[in-house]
Design an enzyme around this catalytic site. Structure first.
Site, PDB file in Angstrom:
ATOM      1  CB  CYS A  61       2.860 -58.632 -33.479  1.00 52.43           C
ATOM      2  SG  CYS A  61       3.103 -57.811 -31.932  1.00 52.43           S
ATOM      3  CD  GLU A  90      -0.821 -53.906 -27.904  1.00 53.96           C
ATOM      4  OE1 GLU A  90       0.007 -54.825 -27.908  1.00 53.96           O
ATOM      5  OE2 GLU A  90      -1.164 -53.298 -26.869  1.00 53.96           O
ATOM      6  CB  SER A 107      25.508 -87.244 -37.440  1.00 51.17           C
ATOM      7  OG  SER A 107      25.882 -86.010 -37.964  1.00 51.17           O
ATOM      8  N   GLY A 164       5.392 -67.144 -31.640  1.00 52.60           N
ATOM      9  CA  GLY A 164       5.449 -66.052 -32.615  1.00 52.60           C
ATOM     10  C   GLY A 164       6.824 -65.878 -33.234  1.00 52.60           C
ATOM     11  NE  ARG A 216      -3.135 -62.577 -27.766  1.00 51.09           N
ATOM     12  CZ  ARG A 216      -1.946 -62.126 -28.080  1.00 51.09           C
ATOM     13  NH1 ARG A 216      -1.766 -60.863 -28.397  1.00 51.09           N
ATOM     14  NH2 ARG A 216      -0.904 -62.939 -28.083  1.00 51.09           N
ATOM     15  CD  GLU A 252      -7.404 -63.484 -31.597  1.00 52.27           C
ATOM     16  OE1 GLU A 252      -8.206 -63.406 -30.657  1.00 52.27           O
ATOM     17  OE2 GLU A 252      -7.730 -63.832 -32.751  1.00 52.27           O
ATOM     18  CB  SER A 294      -2.434 -62.327 -21.629  1.00 51.86           C
ATOM     19  OG  SER A 294      -1.923 -61.065 -21.317  1.00 51.86           O
TER      20      SER A 294
END
Ligand code: IMP
Length: 504
Positions: free
Chosen positions: A320, A432, A22, A360, A419, A409, A263
């Site tokens: 999920c 799901e 740097s 995600g 979805r 969802e 989706s």
């Protein structure tokens, strides 16, 4: 025989960045987090949509409502309003986000040169705006002949039939800016002449818009604010592969700047058909992302189908359970690295750069930096944003601690079965996603500022002042499970409230 990937798939926590050189020039204040949102011919043109920070909020009921959308656009990112609601409701949410800034642009407050004081008073009552453009034909883009503000007339002393030309400030006496000037230049004029409103005109003296002092004040607090050319917040919206023929026109009409097919698995003919329909109806004027994919083949498919950006990720979201339920997915880091390579190859072949979004599985702030270093242009986050005041969910108290609700969802609560639609009846007979709580974390702005401060610092450690530089120069290493232990506090007794220590 089935295809086997050579390497196990990895997730972000299995990687670290190795610092690069740097220079003294490489300081966090100088880091730009600007990033493209839609595909473009890199090197030849600028993308039609760019974000000022590499963050978008997930297309979820528990995340992206209108409050989230304006709060995130203020910081320079984009929300995708959830599509798992009626077309009318989704379009109305988009329209409300777009209207949040619309009051500052006087398209509603234009009056004809033939008007009288009575017309001015009536218009002020109707729009609430005290500044009006007097144009030849009374339209927002008409020839500017003057301006009226509430300081120009006294209702109690003047005849309502007084002609507007008798009390307006005529064009010859107006301070104005020329179309094409930057907001900074316009603001300099506002300050120099102590104006509240500055009209902007084209070369034929036709009005193109206004810049208001009060806009500038808010812009100063939010220098990254993401606005369209009418100074309205940029907002995205989710669509699906079932009702797009109705939903897309409604969202476009409401003013959505970008759409995204929402989706869980995007390597499908349904996405290709949806993209084709949008291209046939709107050409390139409507921007649309697609996904999700987790390998090069999936990326190539959606690139060729015409997606403006491509989303990566299956099974990594915090709520999920896709991997447990169906056994599909891939470690988010590995998926991002492979898709980024495919994106670069596609660019070499075609000259078209398609931004990719890692969607995600972001748990720690440094995961964002890693995703960018691995080639993502931006990240989509659900859990992260769901914790904020602006998410459209209930704040609850559990054991004395504030929490927010956050549900997938694909949970029975959201019932967003489209979805997961693979054709046929379109009904999913299993879930799901889960319904959950996340710790309440306060205002979006405070959290995003802190997160991005960490991202900027890490980028400087890597010698990068921009996301493309990070993508090009980052050095990334896999870590062993033992070194992950080394990375946390270890071999010490961490102080917390349960110890009542006495100094001896
Ligand atoms: P997070 O940031 O880890 O919470 O992940 C958010 C992402 O999870 C979203 O952007 C979606 O791609 C994905 N997602 C949302 N709802 C579900 C669900 O019910 N099941 C699986 N994945 C989901």
């Amino acid at each position: 025989m089935a295809y086997f990937f050579d390497e196990p798939s990895h997730t972000f926590s299995e990687y670290l960045l190795v610092p690069g050189y740097s220079s003294s020039e490489c300081i966090p204040d100088k880091v730009s987090l600007k990033t493209p949102l839609v595909k473009y011919r890199k090197g030849e043109e600028e993308p039609k949509l760019t974000m000022n920070i590499p963050m978008v909020s997930a297309i979820m009921q528990s995340v992206s409502g209108e409050r989230m959308a304006t709060a995130l656009a203020r910081e320079g990112g984009v929300s995708f309003i959830y599509g798992s609601q009626s077309i009318e409701n989704e379009a109305a949410m988009v329209a409300r986000v777009k209207a949040t800034k619309a009051g500052f642009v006087t398209s509603d407050s234009n009056i004809s040169v033939d008007a009288t004081l009575a017309d001015v008073i009536a218009m002020k009552e109707r729009t609430g705006h005290s500044t009006m453009a007097v144009t030849k034909d009374g339209t927002a883009k008409g020839k500017l002949v003057g301006i009226v503000t509430s300081r120009d007339y006294r209702v109690s002393r003047m005849d309502p039939a007084t002609k507007i030309t008798e009390f307006m400030t005529p064009f010859e006496k107006l301070i104005y800016a020329k179309d094409g000037c930057t907001l900074g230049e316009a603001n300099d004029i506002i300050w120099e002449y102590k104006l509240n409103a500055l009209p902007v005109i084209d070369s034929d003296q036709h009005l193109t818009g206004f810049v208001f002092r009060k806009d500038y004040e808010s812009h100063k607090e939010n220098p990254n604010e993401l606005l369209d050319e009418h100074k309205r917040y940029v907002v995205g919206a989710g669509i699906n592969t079932r009702d797009y023929e109705k939903r897309v026109p409604a969202l476009v009409e409401a003013g959505a700047d970008i759409l995204c097919i929402d989706s869980s698995e995007g390597f499908s003919e349904w996405q290709r058909i949806t993209l084709k329909w949008i291209r046939e109806k709107y050409g390139d004027t409507v921007k649309v992302g697609a996904g999700n994919v987790v390998d090069a083949e999936g990326f190539r498919f959606l690139a060729e189908a015409g997606a403006d950006f491509i989303k990566i990720g299956i099974g990594g979201g915090s709520i999920c359970i896709t991997r447990e339920q169906k056994g599909i997915g891939r470690g988010q880091a590995t998926a991002t690295i492979e898709v980024a390579k495919a994106r670069d190859e596609y660019f070499k072949e075609t000259g078209i750069y398609i931004p990719i979004c890692s969607d995600g599985g972001i748990v720690h702030d440094y995961h964002i930096t890693l995703a960018l270093a691995m080639g993502a242009d931006f990240v989509m986050l659900g859990r992260y944003f769901s914790r904020f005041e602006e998410s459209p969910t209930n704040k609850v108290t559990i054991n004395g601690t504030y929490m927010k609700e956050y549900w997938g969802e694909g949970s029975a609560r959201a019932r967003n079965w489209q979805r997961y639609d693979l054709g046929g009846s379109g009904k999913l007979s299993f879930e799901e996603g889960v319904d959950s709580y996340v710790p309440y974390a306060g205002a979006l702005k405070d959290n995003v500022d802190l997160t991005l401060s960490k991202v900027r610092h890490t980028m400087c450690n890597c010698g990068a002042l921009s996301i493309p530089e990070l993508q090009k120069n980052a050095k990334i290493t896999l870590v062993s499970s033992t070194s992950i232990v080394e990375g946390g506090a270890h071999d010490v007794v961490v102080k917390d409230n349960k110890y009542d220590a006495k100094v001896n």
